[in-house]
Write a protein that holds these residues in place. Structure first.
Motif, PDB file in Angstrom:
ATOM      1  N   HIS A 261       0.839  -1.200   0.000  1.00  0.00           N
ATOM      2  CA  HIS A 261       0.000   0.000   0.000  1.00  0.00           C
ATOM      3  C   HIS A 261       0.877   1.254   0.000  1.00  0.00           C
ATOM      4  CE1 HIS A 261      -3.624  -2.302   1.947  1.00  0.00           C
ATOM      5  NE2 HIS A 261      -3.172  -2.868   0.852  1.00  0.00           N
ATOM      6  N   ALA A 262       1.950   1.223   0.756  1.00  0.00           N
ATOM      7  CA  ALA A 262       2.848   2.371   0.815  1.00  0.00           C
ATOM      8  C   ALA A 262       3.551   2.607  -0.513  1.00  0.00           C
ATOM      9  CB  ALA A 262       3.877   2.163   1.928  1.00  0.00           C
ATOM     10  N   ARG A 263       3.691   1.556  -1.309  1.00  0.00           N
ATOM     11  CA  ARG A 263       4.372   1.670  -2.593  1.00  0.00           C
ATOM     12  C   ARG A 263       3.516   2.346  -3.670  1.00  0.00           C
ATOM     13  NH1 ARG A 263       8.798  -1.353  -4.401  1.00  0.00           N
ATOM     14  NH2 ARG A 263      10.394  -1.084  -2.795  1.00  0.00           N
ATOM     15  N   ILE A 264       2.201   2.299  -3.523  1.00  0.00           N
ATOM     16  CA  ILE A 264       1.317   2.744  -4.598  1.00  0.00           C
ATOM     17  C   ILE A 264       1.610   4.172  -5.057  1.00  0.00           C
ATOM     18  CG2 ILE A 264      -1.080   3.203  -5.233  1.00  0.00           C
ATOM     19  CD1 ILE A 264      -0.273   0.240  -5.238  1.00  0.00           C
ATOM     20  N   PRO A 265       1.726   5.163  -4.160  1.00  0.00           N
ATOM     21  CA  PRO A 265       2.011   6.525  -4.642  1.00  0.00           C
ATOM     22  C   PRO A 265       3.308   6.605  -5.451  1.00  0.00           C
ATOM     23  CG  PRO A 265       1.290   6.568  -2.356  1.00  0.00           C
ATOM     24  CD  PRO A 265       1.530   5.130  -2.694  1.00  0.00           C
ATOM     25  N   LEU A 266       4.340   5.877  -5.022  1.00  0.00           N
ATOM     26  CA  LEU A 266       5.595   5.869  -5.761  1.00  0.00           C
ATOM     27  C   LEU A 266       5.405   5.307  -7.159  1.00  0.00           C
ATOM     28  CD1 LEU A 266       8.076   4.549  -3.021  1.00  0.00           C
ATOM     29  CD2 LEU A 266       7.784   6.908  -3.797  1.00  0.00           C
ATOM     30  N   LEU A 267       4.650   4.222  -7.263  1.00  0.00           N
ATOM     31  CA  LEU A 267       4.433   3.586  -8.555  1.00  0.00           C
ATOM     32  C   LEU A 267       3.623   4.466  -9.480  1.00  0.00           C
ATOM     33  CD1 LEU A 267       3.684  -0.054  -7.349  1.00  0.00           C
ATOM     34  CD2 LEU A 267       5.802   0.815  -8.358  1.00  0.00           C
ATOM     35  N   LEU A 268       2.604   5.116  -8.951  1.00  0.00           N
ATOM     36  CA  LEU A 268       1.781   5.993  -9.786  1.00  0.00           C
ATOM     37  C   LEU A 268       2.610   7.179 -10.280  1.00  0.00           C
ATOM     38  CD1 LEU A 268      -1.601   6.000  -7.815  1.00  0.00           C
ATOM     39  CD2 LEU A 268      -0.964   4.611  -9.809  1.00  0.00           C
ATOM     40  N   ASP A 269       3.447   7.728  -9.416  1.00  0.00           N
ATOM     41  CA  ASP A 269       4.317   8.827  -9.829  1.00  0.00           C
ATOM     42  C   ASP A 269       5.289   8.363 -10.917  1.00  0.00           C
ATOM     43  OD1 ASP A 269       3.110  10.549  -8.058  1.00  0.00           O
ATOM     44  OD2 ASP A 269       4.704  10.438  -6.551  1.00  0.00           O
ATOM     45  N   ALA A 270       5.829   7.163 -10.746  1.00  0.00           N
ATOM     46  CA  ALA A 270       6.790   6.645 -11.726  1.00  0.00           C
ATOM     47  C   ALA A 270       6.116   6.375 -13.066  1.00  0.00           C
ATOM     48  CB  ALA A 270       7.444   5.374 -11.189  1.00  0.00           C
TER      49      ALA A 270
END
Length: 243
Positions: free
Chosen positions: A24-33
């Protein structure tokens, strides 16, 4: 010529969001990438499992990602979201718990196995489709053999990959019945246990017991995450052209 256009779509992130769940914590990073590297802008909405019980909870989205974090607060909610995505041709990705519940939904609603259960949700179930793994994969990395000619192979681009797991449950029974009704098991561990499933007759329906969202440091999304983004944008484009 490089495509510099920005492509947009909406995505439903189904699961009970928690700061204690690494994916869940990874989602913002992935969307930004995805937006920065691939020009894929996904407008994301978190949908708790209980809210997913509503008939229209994920209808109208361009993609559905069933995220880890089981046991979910509402098994009925996550199964309803999977069913909507499956029956209405919405691009779908299920990872870890999402993989398990994608198989459970298909078994019950497409195969008529109405009594099958998930042992994590129902430890005393007489017919568990999803059972405790012989060896827990929590915190493990392990090879996955990917079957050529499948969506998984086209996306990953290799016959073998090494992936990260955070799970202790997997499918065991009724796999031949699921195959007979159209599900393809396109990835296996080195002992032949199912690790990837897909629906060839669906625009994009992929489920993995491993967690591609935990690949690397989040700055370069896993090919499966990128493929979901592209499928969502394609779905959005078709929806706009037919509106």
């Amino acid at each position: 010529m490089t495509d510099t256009a920005v492509h947009t779509a909406t995505i439903a992130l189904v699961g009970d969001r928690s700061p204690n769940v690494g994916s869940h914590a990874r989602i913002p990073l992935l969307l930004d990438a995805l937006a920065r590297r691939d020009r894929l802008v996904l407008d994301a909405y978190w949908i708790p499992s209980e809210d997913a019980e509503a008939p229209d909870a994920v209808r109208g989205f361009d993609a559905v990602w069933m995220l880890p974090g089981s046991p979910y607060r509402s098994e009925a909610g996550v199964l309803a979201a999977v069913r909507t995505a499956r029956e209405e041709g919405i691009p779908f990705l299920g990872t870890c718990g999402g993989f398990q519940h994608a198989l459970l939904e298909f078994a019950r609603n497409a195969c008529g196995l109405t009594e099958v259960a998930h042992a994590e949700n129902d430890p005393g179930a007489k017919d568990p489709l999803i059972e405790p793994l012989a060896c827990s994969l929590v915190g493990h990395e392990a090879p996955v053999a990917v079957e050529p000619g499948t969506l998984a192979h086209a996306v990953i681009g290799a016959d073998r990959t090494v992936e990260r797991y955070v799970c202790a449950y997997g499918p065991s029974r009724h796999l031949d019945t699921l195959r007979a009704h159209g599900m393809r098991f396109s990835g296996h561990d080195l002992e032949g246990q199912v690790r990837v499933a897909e629906l060839p007759d669906h625009p994009f329906f992929l489920a993995t017991l491993f967690q591609p969202e935990l690949h690397g440091d989040g700055s370069r999304p896993h090919p499966i995450v990128r493929a979901l983004g592209r499928a969502a944008v394609e779905h959005a484009s078709v929806a706009r052209s037919t509106a």
